[in-house]
Scaffold this motif. Structure first.
Motif, PDB file in Angstrom:
ATOM      1  N   ALA A 151     -10.803   6.411   2.343  1.00 12.95           N
ATOM      2  CA  ALA A 151     -10.345   5.036   2.467  1.00 12.95           C
ATOM      3  C   ALA A 151     -10.528   4.484   3.876  1.00 12.95           C
ATOM      4  CB  ALA A 151      -8.870   4.950   2.065  1.00 12.95           C
ATOM      5  N   ASN A 163      -8.909   1.592  -2.450  1.00 13.79           N
ATOM      6  CA  ASN A 163      -9.107   0.227  -1.971  1.00 13.79           C
ATOM      7  C   ASN A 163      -7.883  -0.380  -1.307  1.00 13.79           C
ATOM      8  OD1 ASN A 163     -11.806  -0.042  -2.697  1.00 13.79           O
ATOM      9  ND2 ASN A 163     -11.308  -0.641  -4.790  1.00 13.79           N
ATOM     10  N   LEU A 164      -6.750   0.316  -1.381  1.00 13.58           N
ATOM     11  CA  LEU A 164      -5.537  -0.199  -0.745  1.00 13.58           C
ATOM     12  C   LEU A 164      -4.843   0.941   0.010  1.00 13.58           C
ATOM     13  CD1 LEU A 164      -3.973  -2.908  -0.569  1.00 13.58           C
ATOM     14  CD2 LEU A 164      -2.502  -2.042  -2.404  1.00 13.58           C
ATOM     15  N   CYS A 172      -5.276  -8.065  -5.081  1.00 16.28           N
ATOM     16  CA  CYS A 172      -6.483  -7.583  -5.753  1.00 16.28           C
ATOM     17  C   CYS A 172      -7.678  -7.863  -4.857  1.00 16.28           C
ATOM     18  CB  CYS A 172      -6.662  -8.227  -7.132  1.00 16.28           C
ATOM     19  SG  CYS A 172      -6.867 -10.024  -7.098  1.00 16.28           S
ATOM     20  N   GLN A 173      -8.809  -7.239  -5.191  1.00 17.51           N
ATOM     21  CA  GLN A 173     -10.011  -7.373  -4.373  1.00 17.51           C
ATOM     22  C   GLN A 173     -11.247  -7.554  -5.253  1.00 17.51           C
ATOM     23  OE1 GLN A 173     -10.227  -4.055  -1.553  1.00 17.51           O
ATOM     24  NE2 GLN A 173      -7.992  -4.019  -1.417  1.00 17.51           N
ATOM     25  N   PHE A 211      -5.445   5.463  -4.431  1.00 13.83           N
ATOM     26  CA  PHE A 211      -5.741   4.033  -4.464  1.00 13.83           C
ATOM     27  C   PHE A 211      -6.610   3.694  -3.262  1.00 13.83           C
ATOM     28  CE2 PHE A 211      -4.844  -0.278  -5.687  1.00 13.83           C
ATOM     29  CZ  PHE A 211      -4.362  -0.178  -6.977  1.00 13.83           C
ATOM     30  N   GLY A 241      -8.781  -2.776  -6.356  1.00 10.62           N
ATOM     31  CA  GLY A 241      -7.676  -2.990  -5.436  1.00 10.62           C
ATOM     32  C   GLY A 241      -6.508  -3.737  -6.034  1.00 10.62           C
ATOM     33  N   THR A 274       1.840   2.561  -3.575  1.00 11.42           N
ATOM     34  CA  THR A 274       0.838   2.883  -4.603  1.00 11.42           C
ATOM     35  C   THR A 274       0.926   4.313  -5.107  1.00 11.42           C
ATOM     36  OG1 THR A 274      -0.836   3.497  -2.953  1.00 11.42           O
ATOM     37  CG2 THR A 274      -0.771   1.190  -3.662  1.00 11.42           C
ATOM     38  N   ALA A 324       0.825  -1.211   0.000  1.00  6.11           N
ATOM     39  CA  ALA A 324       0.000   0.000   0.000  1.00  6.11           C
ATOM     40  C   ALA A 324       0.856   1.256   0.000  1.00  6.11           C
ATOM     41  CB  ALA A 324      -0.941  -0.005   1.201  1.00  6.11           C
ATOM     42  N   LYS A 359     -10.363  -4.914   6.316  1.00  4.22           N
ATOM     43  CA  LYS A 359     -10.618  -5.589   5.044  1.00  4.22           C
ATOM     44  C   LYS A 359     -10.332  -7.084   5.143  1.00  4.22           C
ATOM     45  CE  LYS A 359      -9.940  -1.850   1.653  1.00  4.22           C
ATOM     46  NZ  LYS A 359     -11.039  -2.186   0.730  1.00  4.22           N
ATOM     47  N   VAL A 391     -10.352 -10.461  -0.472  1.00  5.52           N
ATOM     48  CA  VAL A 391      -9.016  -9.911  -0.699  1.00  5.52           C
ATOM     49  C   VAL A 391      -8.095 -11.057  -1.093  1.00  5.52           C
ATOM     50  CG1 VAL A 391      -7.075  -8.633   0.283  1.00  5.52           C
ATOM     51  CG2 VAL A 391      -9.414  -8.110   1.022  1.00  5.52           C
TER      52      VAL A 391
END
Length: 340
Positions: A198, A29-30, A76-77, A27, A126, A23, A20, A40, A61
């Motif tokens: 987030a 989702n992360l 990824c999610q 971002f 994600g 990134t 994270a 999460k 996740v």
């Protein structure tokens, strides 16, 4: 390097946090926030523990693991249905046409309208791959495996699937779209808003965002220029989505103006092309084809590239390395699809 995709566990928290931090912002989702990432992972674990294929608000996740070192190199999610805990906001691009008979003129204005039209759709998001691993088809493995997971657990997902692409972010980590529009109503920078969203959700959008349509021509040129434009690093992802059957359906992200891609779930190419086969032999497959394969379900689900050879009657041979990464033996079933 051989990698496989698997559901994440709480033991992956540290690795996800390190990803994270790489990134570069935008971002949602992360987020680089341990508490948010832990929430999460806990939510994903609860979804994986429930056996029934009910269509409820779940999050899965996944992490990409190096089979040789055990290191997590990507993630990824998958969200089963968005907009359940708080509204799923987008801007919808539209046109207002007005005509004056007295002046004999017709005026067409492009508009942005705050919308929750996509509420209830599933979402793939994600996705992030370590910068040092962006070769060898690992990004495609991360992206396409999600669709095979959806097919394997189809009852949990909606008939419409979306993917939000990150919009244009400048070198300082700011968003020209945010600065030209939403930032004027919130008194915070893009990075501050992105981090708050987030970790706390986007109810503050509903509280402060103007509800009336926005005339695009009234925005600064810097904001207009990036509407529906993906971040340069996301252009390949956009092409992959289009190859799968996703299209930009005139929805954009309310923070950075990035495009939202939408597809009918059962028409996603990887879902329609995937087949299931029984493993009849594990061994050398000199004439085999390298395919994207998955096996198992829920917490026991795995995805990896494997050399496979059709044997007829719905049976395949698979190479030992692929079988090991997928945790399959003779007699087990694999779902697989071609790499292109």
């Amino acid at each position: 390097m051989s990698c496989f995709l698997r559901p994440a566990t709480l033991k992956d928290l540290g690795a996800l946090y390190e990803l994270a931090k790489l990134t570069g912002g935008g971002f949602t989702n992360l987020p680089p926030d341990r508490n948010s990432l832990r929430a999460k992972l806990e939510r994903s674990a609860a979804a994986l523990a429930r056996e029934a294929d009910e269509h409820v608000d779940d999050l899965f996740v996944m992490v990409l693991e190096n089979s040789e070192t055990g290191q997590v190199r990507g993630t990824c999610q998958i969200f089963t249905m968005v907009g359940q805990n708080w509204p799923f906001y987008s801007y919808r691009l539209g046109t207002l046409t007005q005509t004056s008979r007295e002046l004999n003129r017709t005026f067409r204005a492009d508009m942005l309208t705050l919308s929750t039209d996509l509420e209830g759709a599933s979402e793939v998001g994600g996705l992030f791959l370590h910068p040092r691993e962006r070769a060898g088809g690992l990004g495609m493995l991360l992206a396409r495996s999600r669709y095979l997971f959806i097919k394997k657990h189809r009852g949990r997902f909606s008939d419409r699937t979306l993917a939000e692409l990150r919009g244009v972010i400048d070198e300082a980590g700011g968003s020209p779209f945010w600065d030209g529009l939403a930032g004027k109503f919130f008194g915070m920078s893009f990075q501050e808003a992105d981090e708050f969203n987030a970790t706390n959700g986007n109810q503050f959008i509903a509280d402060l965002m103007p509800k009336h349509p926005i005339y695009i021509d009234m925005l600064p040129e810097s904001a207009r220029a990036v509407i529906a434009m993906p971040h340069p690093s996301g252009r390949a992802a956009m092409r992959m989505l289009e190859h799968e059957g996703f299209a930009h359906d005139k929805y954009i992200d309310i923070f950075d103006g990035g495009p939202t891609m939408v597809a009918h779930t059962d028409r996603i190419r990887s879902i329609t092309d995937a087949v299931e086969s029984r493993v009849a032999r594990i061994g050398d497959v000199p004439d085999g084809e390298r395919r994207l394969a998955t096996a198992g379900r829920l917490a026991g689900w795995r995805a990896a590239y494997a050399l496979m050879e059709p044997l007829g009657d719905g049976e395949v041979a698979i190479d030992p390395e692929g079988a090991e990464m997928l945790l399959v033996d003779v007699g087990d079933t694999v779902m697989h699809v071609g790499r292109t």
